[in-house]
Design a protein around this motif. Structure first.
Motif, PDB file in Angstrom:
ATOM      1  N   PRO A 189      48.954 -31.591 -50.424  1.00  0.00           N
ATOM      2  CA  PRO A 189      48.877 -32.062 -51.723  1.00  0.00           C
ATOM      3  C   PRO A 189      49.506 -31.424 -52.331  1.00  0.00           C
ATOM      4  O   PRO A 189      49.994 -32.242 -53.144  1.00  0.00           O
ATOM      5  CB  PRO A 189      47.183 -31.055 -51.761  1.00  0.00           C
ATOM      6  CG  PRO A 189      46.769 -30.486 -50.655  1.00  0.00           C
ATOM      7  CD  PRO A 189      47.587 -30.920 -49.692  1.00  0.00           C
ATOM      8  N   LEU A 190      50.785 -30.221 -52.044  1.00  0.00           N
ATOM      9  CA  LEU A 190      51.268 -29.326 -53.765  1.00  0.00           C
ATOM     10  C   LEU A 190      53.468 -30.108 -52.837  1.00  0.00           C
ATOM     11  O   LEU A 190      53.894 -30.473 -53.042  1.00  0.00           O
ATOM     12  CB  LEU A 190      51.387 -28.344 -53.497  1.00  0.00           C
ATOM     13  CG  LEU A 190      49.740 -27.630 -53.248  1.00  0.00           C
ATOM     14  CD1 LEU A 190      49.946 -26.167 -52.526  1.00  0.00           C
ATOM     15  CD2 LEU A 190      49.558 -28.113 -54.827  1.00  0.00           C
TER      16      LEU A 190
ATOM     17  N   GLU B 135      44.113 -38.442 -56.430  1.00  0.00           N
ATOM     18  CA  GLU B 135      43.782 -36.983 -56.859  1.00  0.00           C
ATOM     19  C   GLU B 135      42.661 -37.404 -57.693  1.00  0.00           C
ATOM     20  O   GLU B 135      41.194 -37.556 -57.636  1.00  0.00           O
ATOM     21  CB  GLU B 135      44.358 -36.085 -57.033  1.00  0.00           C
ATOM     22  CG  GLU B 135      43.391 -35.363 -57.728  1.00  0.00           C
ATOM     23  CD  GLU B 135      44.510 -34.031 -58.212  1.00  0.00           C
ATOM     24  OE1 GLU B 135      43.947 -32.947 -58.675  1.00  0.00           O
ATOM     25  OE2 GLU B 135      45.762 -33.911 -58.488  1.00  0.00           O
TER      26      GLU B 135
ATOM     27  N   ARG C  31      53.119 -18.939 -51.349  1.00  0.00           N
ATOM     28  CA  ARG C  31      52.992 -19.929 -50.176  1.00  0.00           C
ATOM     29  C   ARG C  31      53.860 -19.271 -49.297  1.00  0.00           C
ATOM     30  O   ARG C  31      53.310 -20.147 -47.917  1.00  0.00           O
ATOM     31  CB  ARG C  31      54.119 -20.670 -50.488  1.00  0.00           C
ATOM     32  CG  ARG C  31      54.139 -21.821 -51.948  1.00  0.00           C
ATOM     33  CD  ARG C  31      52.775 -22.284 -51.690  1.00  0.00           C
ATOM     34  NE  ARG C  31      52.495 -23.427 -51.459  1.00  0.00           N
ATOM     35  CZ  ARG C  31      53.453 -24.659 -51.047  1.00  0.00           C
ATOM     36  NH1 ARG C  31      53.750 -24.638 -52.271  1.00  0.00           N
ATOM     37  NH2 ARG C  31      52.963 -25.343 -50.266  1.00  0.00           N
TER      38      ARG C  31
ATOM     39  N   ARG D 277      51.385 -17.391 -47.165  1.00  0.00           N
ATOM     40  CA  ARG D 277      49.822 -17.934 -47.410  1.00  0.00           C
ATOM     41  C   ARG D 277      48.597 -17.104 -48.451  1.00  0.00           C
ATOM     42  O   ARG D 277      48.243 -17.062 -47.911  1.00  0.00           O
ATOM     43  CB  ARG D 277      49.537 -18.677 -46.009  1.00  0.00           C
ATOM     44  CG  ARG D 277      50.400 -18.331 -45.343  1.00  0.00           C
ATOM     45  CD  ARG D 277      49.666 -19.214 -43.670  1.00  0.00           C
ATOM     46  NE  ARG D 277      48.410 -19.917 -43.663  1.00  0.00           N
ATOM     47  CZ  ARG D 277      47.198 -19.407 -43.153  1.00  0.00           C
ATOM     48  NH1 ARG D 277      47.229 -18.507 -42.392  1.00  0.00           N
ATOM     49  NH2 ARG D 277      45.792 -19.992 -43.569  1.00  0.00           N
TER      50      ARG D 277
ATOM     51  N   VAL E 201      49.175 -23.788 -55.502  1.00  0.00           N
ATOM     52  CA  VAL E 201      47.649 -23.956 -55.475  1.00  0.00           C
ATOM     53  C   VAL E 201      45.977 -23.921 -56.615  1.00  0.00           C
ATOM     54  O   VAL E 201      46.702 -22.568 -57.008  1.00  0.00           O
ATOM     55  CB  VAL E 201      47.368 -22.812 -53.851  1.00  0.00           C
ATOM     56  CG1 VAL E 201      45.286 -23.455 -53.860  1.00  0.00           C
ATOM     57  CG2 VAL E 201      48.035 -23.328 -52.736  1.00  0.00           C
TER      58      VAL E 201
ATOM     59  N   THR F 111      40.616 -25.559 -60.892  1.00  0.00           N
ATOM     60  CA  THR F 111      39.787 -26.156 -59.381  1.00  0.00           C
ATOM     61  C   THR F 111      38.265 -27.333 -60.352  1.00  0.00           C
ATOM     62  O   THR F 111      38.434 -26.640 -61.521  1.00  0.00           O
ATOM     63  CB  THR F 111      38.779 -25.618 -58.444  1.00  0.00           C
ATOM     64  OG1 THR F 111      38.090 -24.711 -59.112  1.00  0.00           O
ATOM     65  CG2 THR F 111      40.038 -24.321 -58.104  1.00  0.00           C
TER      66      THR F 111
ATOM     67  N   CYS G  37      39.948 -21.360 -53.313  1.00  0.00           N
ATOM     68  CA  CYS G  37      40.256 -22.783 -53.831  1.00  0.00           C
ATOM     69  C   CYS G  37      39.508 -23.528 -53.053  1.00  0.00           C
ATOM     70  O   CYS G  37      38.340 -23.978 -52.943  1.00  0.00           O
ATOM     71  CB  CYS G  37      41.785 -23.235 -53.501  1.00  0.00           C
ATOM     72  SG  CYS G  37      41.559 -22.383 -51.009  1.00  0.00           S
TER      73      CYS G  37
ATOM     74  N   GLU H 292      40.551 -28.932 -49.353  1.00  0.00           N
ATOM     75  CA  GLU H 292      41.785 -29.200 -49.382  1.00  0.00           C
ATOM     76  C   GLU H 292      43.045 -28.283 -48.905  1.00  0.00           C
ATOM     77  O   GLU H 292      43.649 -28.893 -48.031  1.00  0.00           O
ATOM     78  CB  GLU H 292      41.991 -30.512 -49.971  1.00  0.00           C
ATOM     79  CG  GLU H 292      42.069 -29.942 -51.012  1.00  0.00           C
ATOM     80  CD  GLU H 292      42.503 -31.148 -52.072  1.00  0.00           C
ATOM     81  OE1 GLU H 292      43.440 -31.843 -51.963  1.00  0.00           O
ATOM     82  OE2 GLU H 292      41.956 -31.541 -52.885  1.00  0.00           O
ATOM     83  N   HIS H 293      42.965 -27.260 -49.637  1.00  0.00           N
ATOM     84  CA  HIS H 293      44.001 -26.186 -49.795  1.00  0.00           C
ATOM     85  C   HIS H 293      43.899 -24.903 -48.370  1.00  0.00           C
ATOM     86  O   HIS H 293      44.435 -23.781 -49.184  1.00  0.00           O
ATOM     87  CB  HIS H 293      44.044 -25.588 -51.185  1.00  0.00           C
ATOM     88  CG  HIS H 293      45.143 -26.731 -52.315  1.00  0.00           C
ATOM     89  ND1 HIS H 293      45.790 -27.852 -51.580  1.00  0.00           N
ATOM     90  CD2 HIS H 293      43.995 -27.246 -53.332  1.00  0.00           C
ATOM     91  CE1 HIS H 293      45.963 -28.427 -52.715  1.00  0.00           C
ATOM     92  NE2 HIS H 293      44.428 -28.382 -53.691  1.00  0.00           N
TER      93      HIS H 293
ATOM     94  N   GLU I 233      46.628 -23.166 -47.030  1.00  0.00           N
ATOM     95  CA  GLU I 233      46.945 -22.652 -47.413  1.00  0.00           C
ATOM     96  C   GLU I 233      46.745 -20.462 -48.148  1.00  0.00           C
ATOM     97  O   GLU I 233      47.755 -20.405 -48.609  1.00  0.00           O
ATOM     98  CB  GLU I 233      47.988 -23.302 -49.352  1.00  0.00           C
ATOM     99  CG  GLU I 233      48.715 -24.854 -48.835  1.00  0.00           C
ATOM    100  CD  GLU I 233      49.979 -24.486 -49.305  1.00  0.00           C
ATOM    101  OE1 GLU I 233      49.787 -23.290 -49.359  1.00  0.00           O
ATOM    102  OE2 GLU I 233      50.665 -25.113 -48.393  1.00  0.00           O
TER     103      GLU I 233
END
Length: 469
Positions: free
Chosen positions: A61-62, A81, A284, A287, A319, A339, A405, A408-409, A412
């Protein structure tokens, strides 16, 4: 009828795979295609289909949104989204979304804008509802509540301050990830004519603006002392930018304006010690392993968590995280969410949330998969912290911080490793707070929601002594 242009993105797809450390077989399995088909895509022998673009957007997604420079693809990602909001029972499929993005771009843009406005309006309504439910006089906000809401509605990202602090950090740090303490001290002394002294019993930081004299308590941990230096540097070097934001904020009291100035200086200090691009890239790569990041940037666990929640720059988003700090009594003393999860503005948080257990177990990381009443799942990490006072005469401060988060993330977020994200019964069913939680069957409910009547049966007793009408 609109003919869709064929999308060839072999170089972008290959770069995304290599930067993610995936083999062709790994990425192919994640996208639900064969390795030979992926090889053809990477060599531009075949174009991406709408279904594959949708799969890439969901899997990355990112990264895929960042890679997709095409306006139509960015519009499609934003539309997907917004349409995936739990508000809609049946989300549109990839083909329908693609047709809307290509054939009705103005309508798609307006839908995305309306959805964003809907979310903001819901947040503001929640603020009003909670204030009224506590019988606060006319819903009036205290100065610190005004400042807290200002940061919340700014999405906890202040572009002009963040970029100015990043530029200042680049001058001070050179090729390093972050400015050294000595570089900050030298800039205070040399460029800003500040005399610096480390001495106890003067508070954490004491600055005499008239004399240009700064005293910092040496009893603080090294990362806290460094943060105090960065705060003072930002307050002096970025004073004009910060003051302009305070003037534009239209807060109602002098105390609120002063608190906002302090809050923006703290924000700038975090941005100075953890410069946006370098910190985002490092986060990133690791992680979002907080201990690795705080060692690289010389920051505390809390400072690092807080900074991760601010990475919402339009052209380089991180994220979307939520972050909060909770004290021993369950009070939320810091909170922010990029979020869909929103924290209670008054009173305590949901007792089922892992952060409450973390307060009692310092220096141990706890992990939780949780699900809110709207069906959205979150992975959260919580850790209890003890901040030393520097003296036996003063008690140390004890609290916990939480960072999380949306599920879906999870790829990450290193703290999600080992959790079964999709298992139906794996998630703890939490709410925001009892005052506004709609769950009728929670054994931990402290009191009923403010908008529901209760039914009491004298002849029956459950775990909670009433049911909701």
């Amino acid at each position: 009828m609109v003919t869709r242009p064929r999308l060839f993105a072999g170089a972008r797809l290959r770069r995304l795979r290599e930067e993610s450390g995936l083999r062709q077989a790994d990425l192919a399995a994640r996208l639900g295609i064969s390795a030979s088909y992926l090889s053809q895509l990477e060599h531009d022998d075949r174009p991406l289909t709408t279904a594959l673009v949708d799969a890439l957007t969901r899997a990355f997604p990112l990264d895929w949104a960042h890679e997709s420079a095409d306006l139509t693809q960015r519009r499609l990602a934003a539309l997907a989204e917004a349409s995936a909001d739990p508000l809609f029972a049946d989300p549109l499929d990839a083909e329908q979304l693609a047709r809307i993005a290509e054939q009705q771009p103005a309508l798609a843009d307006r839908f995305v804008a309306l959805h964003a406005a809907y979310r903001r309006a819901g947040q503001r309504l929640q603020m009003v509802d909670e204030a009224l439910s506590l019988d606060s006089a006319g819903g009036a906000r205290l100065p610190w509540e005004e400042v807290r809401d200002w940061f919340h509605l700014a999405n906890n990202y202040v572009d002009v301050i963040d970029r100015a602090a990043e530029a200042l950090a680049a001058r001070l740090a050179g090729g390093s990830s972050t400015p050294e303490t000595s570089a900050i001290e030298n800039h205070l002394r040399g460029a800003l004519s500040v005399s610096l002294l480390y001495a106890a019993n003067r508070g954490l930081r004491d600055f005499d603006a008239e004399m240009g004299h700064l005293v910092v308590d040496p009893g603080q941990p090294p990362e806290s002392r460094r943060f105090q230096l960065a705060h003072q540097l930002a307050a002096l070097a970025l004073k004009d930018d910060i003051s302009a934001l305070v003037e534009e904020a239209a807060l109602r009291s002098p105390a609120a304006r002063q608190l906002l100035f302090v809050g923006l200086c703290n924000y700038a200090a975090g941005a100075l010690l953890m410069p946006y691009r370098r910190f985002r890239d490092a986060a990133r790569a690791a992680r979002h392993d907080i201990d690795r990041l705080r060692q690289e940037f010389g920051t505390s666990f809390e400072q690092t968590c807080h900074r991760l929640s601010t990475l919402q720059r339009t052209d380089a988003r991180g994220v979307p995280f939520f972050f909060c700090r909770v004290d021993m009594a369950g009070n939320i003393t810091k909170r922010h969410s990029a979020t869909r999860l929103q924290f209670a503005r008054f009173g305590g948080a949901c007792p089922l949330w892992i952060v409450h257990e973390a307060v009692a177990i310092p220096d141990r990381i706890l992990v939780q998969l949780a699900e809110t009443p709207d069906g959205v799942r979150y992975v959260s990490m919580a850790k209890g912290l003890v901040k030393p006072s520097g003296s036996f005469a003063r008690s140390p401060r004890r609290y916990a911080v939480a960072l999380g988060c949306e599920a879906e993330h999870a790829r990450e977020f290193i703290f999600a490793d080992g959790l079964d994200i999709a298992a139906p019964q794996a998630a703890t069913r939490i709410g925001v707070s009892c005052r506004i939680c709609p769950r009728p069957d929670c054994d931990q409910r402290a009191f009923p929601p403010s908008d529901r009547a209760i039914v009491v049966d004298p002849d029956r007793r459950g775990v909670v002594p009433y049911s909701l009408a």
